[in-house]
Design an enzyme around this catalytic site. Sequence first.
Site, mmCIF file in Angstrom:
data_model
loop_
_atom_site.group_PDB
_atom_site.id
_atom_site.type_symbol
_atom_site.label_atom_id
_atom_site.label_comp_id
_atom_site.label_asym_id
_atom_site.label_seq_id
_atom_site.Cartn_x
_atom_site.Cartn_y
_atom_site.Cartn_z
ATOM 1 N N VAL A 49 0.809 -1.196 0.186
ATOM 2 C CA VAL A 49 0.127 -0.031 -0.093
ATOM 3 C C VAL A 49 0.956 1.155 0.141
ATOM 4 C CG1 VAL A 49 -2.118 -0.804 0.865
ATOM 5 C CG2 VAL A 49 -0.199 -0.350 2.478
ATOM 6 N N LYS A 80 -3.168 14.807 -7.696
ATOM 7 C CA LYS A 80 -4.016 14.797 -6.291
ATOM 8 C C LYS A 80 -3.964 16.331 -5.780
ATOM 9 C CE LYS A 80 -3.422 13.345 -1.590
ATOM 10 N NZ LYS A 80 -2.752 12.557 -0.631
ATOM 11 N N THR A 346 1.777 10.770 4.822
ATOM 12 C CA THR A 346 2.790 11.440 4.946
ATOM 13 C C THR A 346 4.008 10.320 4.833
ATOM 14 O OG1 THR A 346 2.434 11.270 7.231
ATOM 15 C CG2 THR A 346 2.121 13.411 6.290
#
Length: 503
Positions: A49, A80, A346
């Site tokens: 992921v 994004k 992050t």
Amino acid sequence: MTSETGIKRLVIVGGGTAGWIAAAAFARLLGERLEIALVESDAIGTVGVGEATIPQIIRLNTILGFDEHDFLRQTFGTFKLGIEFVDWSARGSRYLHTFGDTGLNLGNVAFHHYWRRHAMQGGSESLWHYSLHQLAADQAKFAKLERVGNTSMTGLAYAYHFDATLYARYLRNYAETRGVTRHEGIVQTVERAAESGDIAAIMLDNDRRIAGDFFIDCTGFRSLLLGHELEVGYQDWSHWLPCNRAQAVPSRRIDPLPPFTRATARRAGWQWRIPLQHRTGNGHVYCSEFISDDEAAEVLLANLDTEALDDPRPIRFTTGRREQFWAHNCVAIGLSSGFLEPLESTSIHLIQSNISRLIELFPRDRINAADREEYNRRTIREFEQIRDFLILHYHRTDREDTEFWRYCKHMSVPDSLTHKIELFGSGGRLGRDVDDLFREASWVQVMLGQGVTPADYNPMADQLSNAQLGQFLGDLRKIIEKAVAGLPSHADYIAQHCAATNA
Ligand code: FAD
């Protein structure tokens, strides 16, 4: 313990995003003087992921010399503009934490003070009424835009979504082309120098011995070198960030293609939605004390926008950090160094910033204790600043509809965060540290989005007359609308510039 000629042999253990970013960056910046080896195991695999990023990744790509469109084509990437938070401060609430500025600062006064003055005089528009990013996101539009028209307003700040496996492959190709040697195998034992206790070599299951002068532990949650071998402890932050598990599942692509990540609060955690060119990444992050794994998987599958392409895959984690990040001749980077849950995307940034910090402090002949301390000091600070920003999302909520949200609302939080909330709540001011990753615009959006409304505004915002203020706000809105009207759709922009051939 180093080789006679100084620190020449760098061994990176682990080939996930962390390992391959480290390999690529070291090959690019110190490849002339270092012999770089990377060890990974296909049998163990990666966490798989980590598909949403923040704008700082553009700096890394620039240093590596990536062509942006090629990069997005090869990783099935999209653009994004921020993260949409749904149901966080209250059920039915929604706000976008954008990467850009909202409105326009005038003189020394941040825009939100003018907005707040207008609101206190009866104005009903939200701050996001003046956000270029919000309007573009609402209309699923995107293009590269440095400035808004011929004004001084900054254009669209953006990051990427991409396929994590393809990203690691892209980095691997880059690193191997620049001389990094990859070794396949499972680390079985670690050899230590008798006197110093430094790591001297690792032994693989295929009997290969890889010796090195300096080791980077990128072994993921296992933290094989720093945590397991060197026994550096772990500070658990679960009492502030209680989510400790996730279920991840891909689903079909969304149309129209949104240029943002969505994070929707659920009864015991939250769900992410990351739009890629060929599929959508989804996951449910939750706290196992408040919901079972089966129920969490059901919640995830029941709330997908498109058809699932697989079964949910479980992942476990504990939010927190290692007590130190650099011990002896070993630095942990990536999940092996700690984990801040993925709410603000992050982790990849932390990998990148830790690698650039390590390169800045990297020893030539021998390791200096002062360099090691400096690395640890700055990295601890960075982890703590991000931690506080994440806690804000959970803690500042009016939700008391489930046990999980009641816990979050009433838990005690670090003093540093309490101070920031009080400061913003009284006069809209921010006690942001100068080296904080999150800009003032980010803190303002998340504070307001989570329901911290300043009781007052900066008196310098009174310098405009009411008529001037009305004109300023009205003009801003018109300029933004005009700019967004001229943008193509996100999907068209990608089709024209960076469509993956087999997406
Ligand atoms: P891994 O991917 O786990 O790689 C570990 C490597 O070590 C593998 O190559 C493995 O083979 C190797 N290895 C382990 N043990 C051995 C051994 N004994 N011998 C040999 N090799 C070994 N980050 C973001 O920036 N954005 C996001 O949206 C985001 N979402 C996330 C969602 C979840 C639920 C989680 C858990 C994380 C998320 N992250 C996100 C974090 C991100 O996934 C990681 O920071 C990133 O993938 C780096 O992982 P890694 O390389 O440290 O570890």
